[in-house]
Design an enzyme around this catalytic site. Structure first.
Site, short mmCIF file in Angstrom:
data_model
loop_
_atom_site.label_atom_id
_atom_site.label_comp_id
_atom_site.label_asym_id
_atom_site.label_seq_id
_atom_site.Cartn_x
_atom_site.Cartn_y
_atom_site.Cartn_z
CB SER A 69 -0.87 -0.01 1.26
OG SER A 69 -1.41 1.27 1.48
CE1 TYR A 102 -4.12 -1.82 5.48
CE2 TYR A 102 -3.03 0.22 4.87
CZ TYR A 102 -3.68 -0.94 4.50
OH TYR A 102 -3.87 -1.24 3.17
CD GLU A 117 -2.39 5.17 4.55
OE1 GLU A 117 -2.09 5.30 5.74
OE2 GLU A 117 -2.86 6.08 3.86
P1 NAP Z 1 -11.53 -4.50 1.69
O1 NAP Z 1 -12.67 -4.14 0.81
O2 NAP Z 1 -11.49 -4.01 3.08
O3 NAP Z 1 -11.44 -6.11 1.70
C1 NAP Z 1 -10.62 -6.77 2.62
C2 NAP Z 1 -10.89 -8.26 2.54
O4 NAP Z 1 -10.10 -8.93 3.54
C3 NAP Z 1 -12.36 -8.64 2.82
O5 NAP Z 1 -12.70 -9.73 2.00
C4 NAP Z 1 -12.29 -9.09 4.28
O6 NAP Z 1 -13.33 -9.98 4.64
C5 NAP Z 1 -10.96 -9.80 4.27
N1 NAP Z 1 -10.42 -10.01 5.62
C6 NAP Z 1 -10.29 -9.11 6.61
N2 NAP Z 1 -9.75 -9.69 7.70
C7 NAP Z 1 -9.55 -10.99 7.39
C8 NAP Z 1 -9.03 -12.10 8.10
N3 NAP Z 1 -8.63 -12.02 9.36
N4 NAP Z 1 -8.96 -13.30 7.46
C9 NAP Z 1 -9.38 -13.41 6.19
N5 NAP Z 1 -9.90 -12.41 5.47
C10 NAP Z 1 -9.97 -11.20 6.07
O7 NAP Z 1 -10.14 -4.06 1.01
P2 NAP Z 1 -9.84 -3.70 -0.52
O8 NAP Z 1 -10.05 -2.25 -0.71
O9 NAP Z 1 -10.49 -4.68 -1.41
O10 NAP Z 1 -8.26 -3.91 -0.56
C11 NAP Z 1 -7.68 -5.18 -0.86
C12 NAP Z 1 -6.28 -5.24 -0.30
O11 NAP Z 1 -5.49 -4.20 -0.87
C13 NAP Z 1 -6.18 -5.03 1.20
O12 NAP Z 1 -5.12 -5.84 1.67
C14 NAP Z 1 -5.81 -3.57 1.36
O13 NAP Z 1 -5.12 -3.37 2.56
C15 NAP Z 1 -4.93 -3.38 0.15
N6 NAP Z 1 -4.91 -2.03 -0.41
C16 NAP Z 1 -6.08 -1.40 -0.73
C17 NAP Z 1 -6.05 -0.16 -1.32
C18 NAP Z 1 -7.31 0.57 -1.68
O14 NAP Z 1 -7.25 1.78 -1.91
N7 NAP Z 1 -8.45 -0.12 -1.80
C19 NAP Z 1 -4.81 0.45 -1.59
C20 NAP Z 1 -3.65 -0.23 -1.28
C21 NAP Z 1 -3.70 -1.48 -0.71
P3 NAP Z 1 -14.78 -9.41 5.11
O15 NAP Z 1 -15.52 -9.12 3.84
O16 NAP Z 1 -15.32 -10.54 5.89
O17 NAP Z 1 -14.52 -8.16 5.90
O1 G4F Z 2 -10.62 6.81 2.75
P1 G4F Z 2 -9.62 6.64 3.81
O2 G4F Z 2 -10.03 5.97 5.07
O3 G4F Z 2 -8.38 5.90 3.15
P2 G4F Z 2 -6.83 5.81 3.55
O4 G4F Z 2 -6.60 6.08 4.97
O5 G4F Z 2 -6.09 6.65 2.58
O6 G4F Z 2 -6.53 4.27 3.31
C1 G4F Z 2 -6.98 3.61 2.13
O7 G4F Z 2 -6.01 3.72 1.12
C2 G4F Z 2 -4.75 3.06 1.42
C3 G4F Z 2 -3.82 3.32 0.22
O8 G4F Z 2 -3.10 4.49 0.42
C4 G4F Z 2 -5.02 1.59 1.63
F1 G4F Z 2 -3.85 0.95 1.85
C5 G4F Z 2 -5.97 1.41 2.79
O9 G4F Z 2 -6.27 0.01 2.92
C6 G4F Z 2 -7.27 2.15 2.49
O10 G4F Z 2 -7.88 1.51 1.40
O11 G4F Z 2 -9.03 8.07 4.21
C7 G4F Z 2 -8.52 8.96 3.24
C8 G4F Z 2 -8.30 10.32 3.87
C9 G4F Z 2 -7.51 10.28 5.17
O12 G4F Z 2 -6.58 11.32 5.15
C10 G4F Z 2 -8.53 10.55 6.26
O13 G4F Z 2 -8.04 11.21 7.41
O14 G4F Z 2 -9.58 10.87 4.21
C11 G4F Z 2 -9.50 11.44 5.48
N1 G4F Z 2 -10.84 11.50 6.07
C12 G4F Z 2 -11.49 12.65 6.41
N2 G4F Z 2 -12.67 12.36 6.96
C13 G4F Z 2 -11.62 10.47 6.41
C14 G4F Z 2 -12.76 11.01 6.97
N3 G4F Z 2 -11.44 9.13 6.26
C15 G4F Z 2 -12.43 8.32 6.70
N4 G4F Z 2 -12.30 6.98 6.55
N5 G4F Z 2 -13.58 8.81 7.29
C16 G4F Z 2 -13.79 10.15 7.45
O15 G4F Z 2 -14.81 10.57 8.00
#
Ligand code: NAP
Ligand code: G4F
Length: 346
Positions: A130, A154, A132
């Site tokens: 990520s 995280y 992050e």
């Molecule tokens: P997501 O929608 O939160 O999906 C996470 C998945 O992991 C869900 O299927 C969840 O199951 C499963 N999970 C959580 N805890 C688990 C456990 N203990 N054992 C087995 N499965 C578990 O995340 P996403 O946005 O699809 O992201 C996919 C991956 O990419 C994640 O690893 C995330 O950290 C990483 N990532 C995401 C982004 C982004 O912007 N979306 C960016 C960079 C990296 P449930 O449905 O039961 O909760």
């Molecule tokens: O949407 P966010 O929660 O995503 P964040 O923290 O960037 O993380 C996501 O992207 C990562 C990749 O860079 C992934 F690895 C991670 O698994 C996840 O998918 O927050 C985005 C921004 C932050 O700066 C947060 O402080 O939005 C700001 N924010 C402001 N108000 C909020 C809120 N975020 C959330 N979730 N909820 C709010 O009310």
């Protein structure tokens, strides 16, 4: 014969898009689902109904903490490719549940890497790294060589898994890749991430069934792309001739205020009249600025994002307006209680 893929976290946003993508490419897809008290397969229900009978899409109970089930699955399915997408993926929640986030984020990938190391077959492994991990303290464009500075449990657990994946690649000559993905969103994005929290509320505001939306820091900047574009990049990394680390991003960054402004103006609304902020949603340590440089993926994988920021916002707003119409029908018939400002929202 098509290839076989194992996807952990198949019920999540990326799991759903990747399963669709791989099935279109003639893969048989196996997905892991963790047990919960209610079934939460809504993102993959169409795949279940279309492909379960033919065996092209199969689900298995497992959990990142259950190394035994992961090992057994890998031995029995004998996949060509494993995509480790499972994680406790919410940054704010990771401050509240640091031990669980770290245990799952560290032990899950490590258990799979060990299973692959002893597998007789050459199994390719994708780790969902990520942006992050970079920490985002400076206003610079980040690539595969940029240093990590994790700001949350995280991010720290993602750095551990990233390093382990690279270490197994270098030590045991395994095909292990890290996809360092910047934020990617969609109508299937979890509803507690900021983009979806905004578009979900906006749909209800447009229909007059929600008055206010409470958010945290509106000045943070993110490089937001469309999840459907990014799963293609994951697959391309796994088809490249050598395993490596890859950044996927759009090369553009926008603040939360920019997102709000574009979204609300689609309905001629002024976001400042509806959005309030609360300390509750501010994080102990913030990642202020993320901007990705995807030139390596562009040059070597021929990958680039296809969806513009404006189109992404519109896509999410339109989809959530449809959902809000369903909310309104249920509300009008007294079939639901409005819990829009949910206590578990984060
Ligand atoms: P997501 O929608 O939160 O999906 C996470 C998945 O992991 C869900 O299927 C969840 O199951 C499963 N999970 C959580 N805890 C688990 C456990 N203990 N054992 C087995 N499965 C578990 O995340 P996403 O946005 O699809 O992201 C996919 C991956 O990419 C994640 O690893 C995330 O950290 C990483 N990532 C995401 C982004 C982004 O912007 N979306 C960016 C960079 C990296 P449930 O449905 O039961 O909760
Ligand atoms: O949407 P966010 O929660 O995503 P964040 O923290 O960037 O993380 C996501 O992207 C990562 C990749 O860079 C992934 F690895 C991670 O698994 C996840 O998918 O927050 C985005 C921004 C932050 O700066 C947060 O402080 O939005 C700001 N924010 C402001 N108000 C909020 C809120 N975020 C959330 N979730 N909820 C709010 O009310």
């Amino acid at each position: 014969m098509g290839k076989v893929a194992l996807i952990t976290g198949v019920t999540g946003q990326d799991g759903s898009y990747l399963s669709n993508f791989l099935i279109d490419k003639e893969y048989t897809v196996h997905g892991t689902v963790r047990r919960s008290s209610s079934i939460n397969t809504y993102r993959i229900d169409d795949l279940i109904s279309k492909y379960q009978e033919s065996g092209k899409f199969k689900l298995h109970y497992s959990d990142l903490l259950d190394s035994s089930s992961l090992n057994t699955l890998i031995q029995s399915i004998n996949p060509d490719e494993i995509y480790n997408l499972a994680a406790q993926s919410h940054v704010m929640v990771s401050f509240k549940n640091p031990v669980y986030t770290t245990q799952t984020g560290n032990m899950g990938p490590l258990s799979m890497l060990e299973a692959i190391r002893y597998s007789e077959k050459d199994v390719k492994f994708y780790q969902a790294s990520s942006s992050e991990m970079f920490g985002g303290s400076e206003k610079v464009s980040l690539n595969e060589k940029s240093p990590f500075d994790p700001k949350s449990p995280y991010a720290a657990s993602k750095v551990f898994a990233h390093n382990m994946t690279k270490m197994y690649r270098d030590s045991y000559d395994l095909f292990c890749v890290n996809g360092i993905l910047f934020n990617h969103e969609s109508p299937l994005r979890g509803q507690t991430f900021v983009t979806r929290k905004i578009t979900r509320a906006l749909g209800r505001i447009v229909l007059g069934i929600q008055e206010k939306l409470t958010l945290g820091n509106l000045d943070a900047s993110r490089d937001w792309g469309f999840a459907g574009d990014y799963v293609e990049g994951m697959w391309k990394m796994m088809q490249y001739n050598t395993p490596d680390d890859w950044v996927l991003a759009t090369g553009e960054t926008h603040t939360i205020k920019d997102f709000l402004s574009i979204a609300f103006s689609l309905y001629d609304l002024d976001w400042e009249k509806y959005v309030i902020t609360s300390e509750k949603y501010f994080r102990p340590n913030e990642v202020d600025y993320l901007l990705g440089d995807y030139s390596k993926a562009s040059e070597l994988l021929d990958w680039k994002p296809k969806t513009s920021f404006e189109d992404l916002v519109k896509l999410m707003c339109e989809s959530d307006l449809e959902l809000a119409k369903k909310d309104k029908v249920l509300l009008d018939e007294n079939l639901i209680t409005p819990t829009w400002e949910h206590p578990l929202s984060s």
